[in-house]
Design an enzyme around this catalytic site. Structure first.
Site, short mmCIF file in Angstrom:
data_model
loop_
_atom_site.label_atom_id
_atom_site.label_comp_id
_atom_site.label_asym_id
_atom_site.label_seq_id
_atom_site.Cartn_x
_atom_site.Cartn_y
_atom_site.Cartn_z
CG ASP A 80 -0.18 0.19 2.53
OD1 ASP A 80 0.83 -0.52 2.73
OD2 ASP A 80 -0.62 1.01 3.36
CD GLU A 175 4.32 0.35 6.94
OE1 GLU A 175 5.22 0.59 7.76
OE2 GLU A 175 3.95 1.20 6.08
#
Length: 410
Positions: A80, A175
């Site tokens: 991400d 994350e």
């Protein structure tokens, strides 16, 4: 190594921005676009036990090619990108043989990546830089780590003369919003220890990080016609301003360094009736960290003692300093340090002014130091990464696998 750059460019073109307000896993559907692609690529290069679960967590295995008893180790990265800046329609620029001068990222908007402001650029004269076009972040955090791990595994598959034990790799969503390890199955991963490839410049090797929390502060007001507001109106925006004015003015990201902690106002919005402030709390020292949280509650109580129940502070712990979990197994840091030394890289051992999946994973039973991925200026339009730094990260991953097999051989 030839596939490293095209692999990275392909990854950053896919929007995987996470969303801190979502309650799904992953937090955005678009993260699946890259996750599914990574699964196919891992299968294509010859990895085994490739899996993706219902939350988009990816794992795969490179089997041992030695008869010696070697611990299973792992390498982890997240796919991400940060919600702090747009990750949509990323159009990376590749600048070969960088001349050391200003890089005009976007002429129309007068966005310039300059060594006068970003002095680290001077380290990379003559190298190949990958930058943004000035309208988005790049996504080297942490798609560089993903590309480097896959490239390293491909290299080991193609060079069986390099002996190594069983290697596990894992790629995680979310994350950047502090949730990357929340659904990581440590038992299934089955490694004795792992490394996140999620640091910045070449040589970074980190095994301590911030203790981290997120705070949401809400303010309740009363809207009254301003002409008749005396002793009646309660302005939620003014309350938010008052609250922020009571925080230590020098304890902010732009005025701290090293192990110094901070409060960081991430978002503020509101009207007279309702306002809110999102901020993050960071400190390496656990006692100072708790004191920071208490300060927010104290400010809440101070304002509420004057105007009852107009401020509400909600604090959510995100992750803790992994140092206490790494030090008992410090050989895992020493192996990474030795790998860098053998490759002519000077290790830069320092605390992370942030966090990685590894900080949470270390407390979940998977000790997990952090290694450089090579990028700079993450989470914004000035993000860039030298190709040569990415290549060095691949070499370090390969060397760690080799050294682990040598160190633990019978």
């Amino acid at each position: 190594m030839d596939k490293l750059l095209p692999r990275f460019l392909e990854y950053v073109a896919i929007d995987t921005q996470s969303d801190p307000r979502a309650d799904t896993v992953p937090s955005t559907k678009k993260q699946w676009d890259l996750a599914k692609k990574l699964v196919m690529e891992l299968q294509h290069i010859g990895m085994q036990e490739v899996s993706i679960d219902e939350n988009a967590y990816i794992m795969a295995t490179l089997p041992s090619n030695t008869d010696k008893k070697v611990p299973t180790i792992g390498f982890i990265a997240h796919f991400d990108t940060s919600p702090d800046f747009s990750g949509k329609n990323v159009k990376p620029r590749v600048i070969e043989n960088y001349d050391g001068g200003d890089i005009v990222l976007n002429k129309k908007k007068n966005i310039v990546l300059s060594p006068d402001y970003f002095a680290d650029l001077t380290q990379y004269v003559g190298q190949t830089l990958i930058t943004t076009d000035g309208t988005t972040l790049l996504g080297a955090d942490d798609k560089a780590g993903v590309a480097e791990i896959i490239t390293a595994m491909e290299y080991l598959i193609q060079h069986p003369e390099i002996k190594h034990g069983k290697i596990r790799i894992g790629f995680t969503p979310d994350e950047e919003i502090g949730k990357g390890a929340h659904h990581f199955d440590v038992e299934k991963f089955g490694a004795a220890w792992a490394y996140t490839i999620d640091g910045s410049q070449v040589g970074e090797l980190e095994y301590e990080n911030f203790n981290a929390a997120r705070a949401t502060v809400t303010f309740s007001g009363k809207s009254v016609h301003p002409g008749y507001a005396k002793n009646k109106m309660v302005n939620a925006i003014a309350l938010a301003n008052e609250f922020l004015s009571l925080l230590p003015k020098k304890e902010v990201p732009e005025m701290t360094t090293g192990r110094e902690g901070f409060f960081h106002v991430h978002e503020i919005k509101g009207t007279i009736e309702k306002a809110s402030v999102d901020l993050i709390i960071r400190d390496h020292d656990p006692e100072h960290f708790e004191a920071r949280k208490e300060l927010l509650y104290d400010i809440q109580d101070k304002i509420n003692s004057r105007i009852e129940n107009v401020v509400s502070v909600v604090i959510e712990d995100q992750y803790k300093n992994m140092r206490e979990k790494i030090e008992p197994v410090f050989h895992i840091v020493e192996i990474a340090e030795e790998a860098m030394h053998q490759l002519g890289i000077e290790p830069i051992i320092k605390p992370i002014r942030g966090g990685t999946d590894g900080s949470q994973l270390s407390f979940m039973g998977l000790p997990c130091p952090n290694i450089f991925a090579g990028g700079h200026n993450f989470h914004g339009k000035y993000e860039y990464i030298p190709l040569e730094s990415m290549q060095k990260a691949v070499e370090v991953i390969v060397k760690i696998c080799e050294l682990t097999a040598e160190r633990f051989r019978d």
